[in-house]
Design a protein around this motif. Structure first.
Motif: not given
Ligand code: FAD
Length: 304
Positions: A114, A118, A146-147, A150-151
Motif C-alpha cells: 500500500a 501510495a 482492496r488496494l 484505496r488507489f
C-alpha cells in the motif's frame, strides 16, 4: 520435462545463492536482466523510451523471509518511483507480493505494498502486482481489489491463461475496472487446476485476450508468441478495436525485433525490465520457457 526441471531449480536456495554470487552466473543472466543496480535499469529504461517503448521496472527478488528484507525490497521501489519522476521516464513498476513478505506475514505485505502504491499515485504512476504460483492467486487478487479501492487506477495485476479459473477472475476484475496483464503463466501447476497442454493454454489465451481488449478496461497483452500477436492485430482491425485499448508487453531481451516492429506499426509496447542481484529464480523461469536458451547462452559464453 525440461520446463519442470528449470522451474524446480528456480526454487533451489543453495544453487540460487551460489549462482547469484558468481561472476559467470551474472554474465549469463545479463541476457534477460538489465543490470545489478537501479541506475543501470534506469538507463535501459531511458534508452527504450527513446525508441518509443514504455517500461515496467522490476526489482528482482521473491520469497523473502524477514521484515527487514521486505522493507529493503520496498525501499528500492521508493527509489525507483522517485527516479521515474525526476528522470521523466515513461515507466511504471512491477512487484511480487512474496518480495514484500507475503509468505510469512500477509498483513505486512499489504501494508508495504500500500505504501508503494501510495507513492506511485503521487508520481501519477502505476504498480503492477505480478502473479506468482497458484497458492497465492486468491490472496493476490483480493489484495489488488482492496488496494484498487484505496488507489483507483493506480494498481493492477496479472492473470495467467493456463489456469482454469482465469476466465471467471477476469470477469470480476473487469467489472471493477481493474487493469489486467494477461500472460500464459510461468509456474508449475497441477492438471487439476491448469491446462497441461500448451495448445490449450494458447487457445485460452486467445479467447481471454479478445475479451480483454473489448472490455473497455485498458489491458496488457503480455506475450512473445507471434502467432497470437498476429491474431490480435487481425482481430482489432476486424472489430474496430482502437489501438489505445491495450498495449503489448514483452520481457527485456526477448523478441526485440517484434517489439520494434509493433512500435513502428503504432501499437503501444511496454517492456518489463528486471534488474538486481536476486536474478536466479527469474532467470531459471526464462530458461524453462525456452530450454534452447541454455545452448544459446552457452555458445555465446564460450565465444566471448
Ligand atoms: P511461448 O509460447 O512460451 O513462447 C512463444 C515464443 O516467444 C517462443 O517460440 C519464443 O520465440 C519466444 N519466447 C518465449 N519465451 C522466451 C524466452 N524465455 N526466451 C527466448 N524466447 C522466448 N508469468 C507469470 O506467471 N506471472 C507474471 O506476473 C508474469 N508477468 C509477465 C510479464 C510480461 C511483460 C511477460 C511478457 C511475461 C510475463 N510472465 C509472467 C511470463 C509468461 O507467463 C510466460 O511464461 C512467458 O511470457 C512465455 O510465454 P509466451 O507468451 O511468450 O509464449
Amino acid at each position: 520435462m525440461l520446463r519442470s526441471f528449470f522451474i524446480a531449480l528456480s526454487t533451489n536456495r543453495t544453487l540460487r545463492s551460489f549462482s547469484e554470487r558468481s561472476s559467470v552466473g551474472r554474465a549469463m543472466s545479463s541476457r534477460f536482466v538489465a543490470g545489478m543496480q537501479v541506475e543501470e535499469a534506469l538507463d535501459v529504461a531511458a534508452k527504450l523510451n527513446k525508441e518509443g517503448i514504455a517500461v515496467s521496472l522490476d526489482s528482482l527478488g521473491e520469497s523473502v523471509s524477514t521484515r527487514e528484507e521486505a522493507e529493503h525490497s520496498a525501499s528500492i521501489y521508493y527509489d525507483l518511483l522517485e527516479a521515474i519522476e525526476t528522470r521523466k521516464l515513461n515507466a511504471n513498476v512491477s512487484l511480487k507480493l512474496t518480495q514484500m513478505g507475503m509468505d510469512f506475514d500477509p498483513a505486512l505485505a499489504e501494508e508495504i505494498t500500500a505504501g508503494i502504491v501510495a507513492r506511485a499515485a503521487m508520481a501519477q504512476s502505476f504498480v503492477r502486482i505480478d502473479m506468482e504460483g497458484s497458492g497465492l492467486t486468491d490472496a493476490t487478487l483480493s489484495m489488488t481489489q482492496r488496494l484498487f479501492l484505496r488507489f483507483p487506477g493506480r494498481v493492477g495485476t496479472v492473470l495467467q491463461a493456463y489456469l482454469f479459473r482465469t476466465e471467471s477472475d477476469a470477469e470480476k476484475l473487469i467489472a471493477e475496472g481493474i487493469r489486467i496483464r494477461l500472460c500464459k503463466g510461468a509456474y508449475k501447476e497441477p492438471p487439476e487446476i491448469a491446462f497441461p497442454a500448451k495448445a490449450d493454454v494458447d487457445a485460452n489465451y486467445v479467447k481471454l485476450m479478445k475479451r480483454l481488449v473489448t472490455s473497455r478496461v485498458f489491458c496488457g497483452i503480455a506475450t512473445h508468441d507471434e502467432a497470437i500477436v498476429d491474431q490480435l492485430r487481425e482481430f482489432v482491425v476486424a472489430n474496430g478495436v482502437p489501438k489505445s485499448a491495450f498495449e503489448f508487453q514483452m520481457l527485456y531481451g526477448i523478441r526485440r525485433d517484434l517489439q520494434r516492429k509493433l512500435v513502428k506499426e503504432g501499437y503501444g509496447v511496454r517492456v518489463y525490465v528486471p534488474f538486481g542481484t536476486e536474478w536466479f529464480p527469474y532467470f531459471m523461469r526464462r530458461l524453462a520457457e525456452r530450454p534452447a536458451n541454455v545452448l544459446f547462452l552457452a555458445k555465446n559464453f564460450f565465444k566471448s
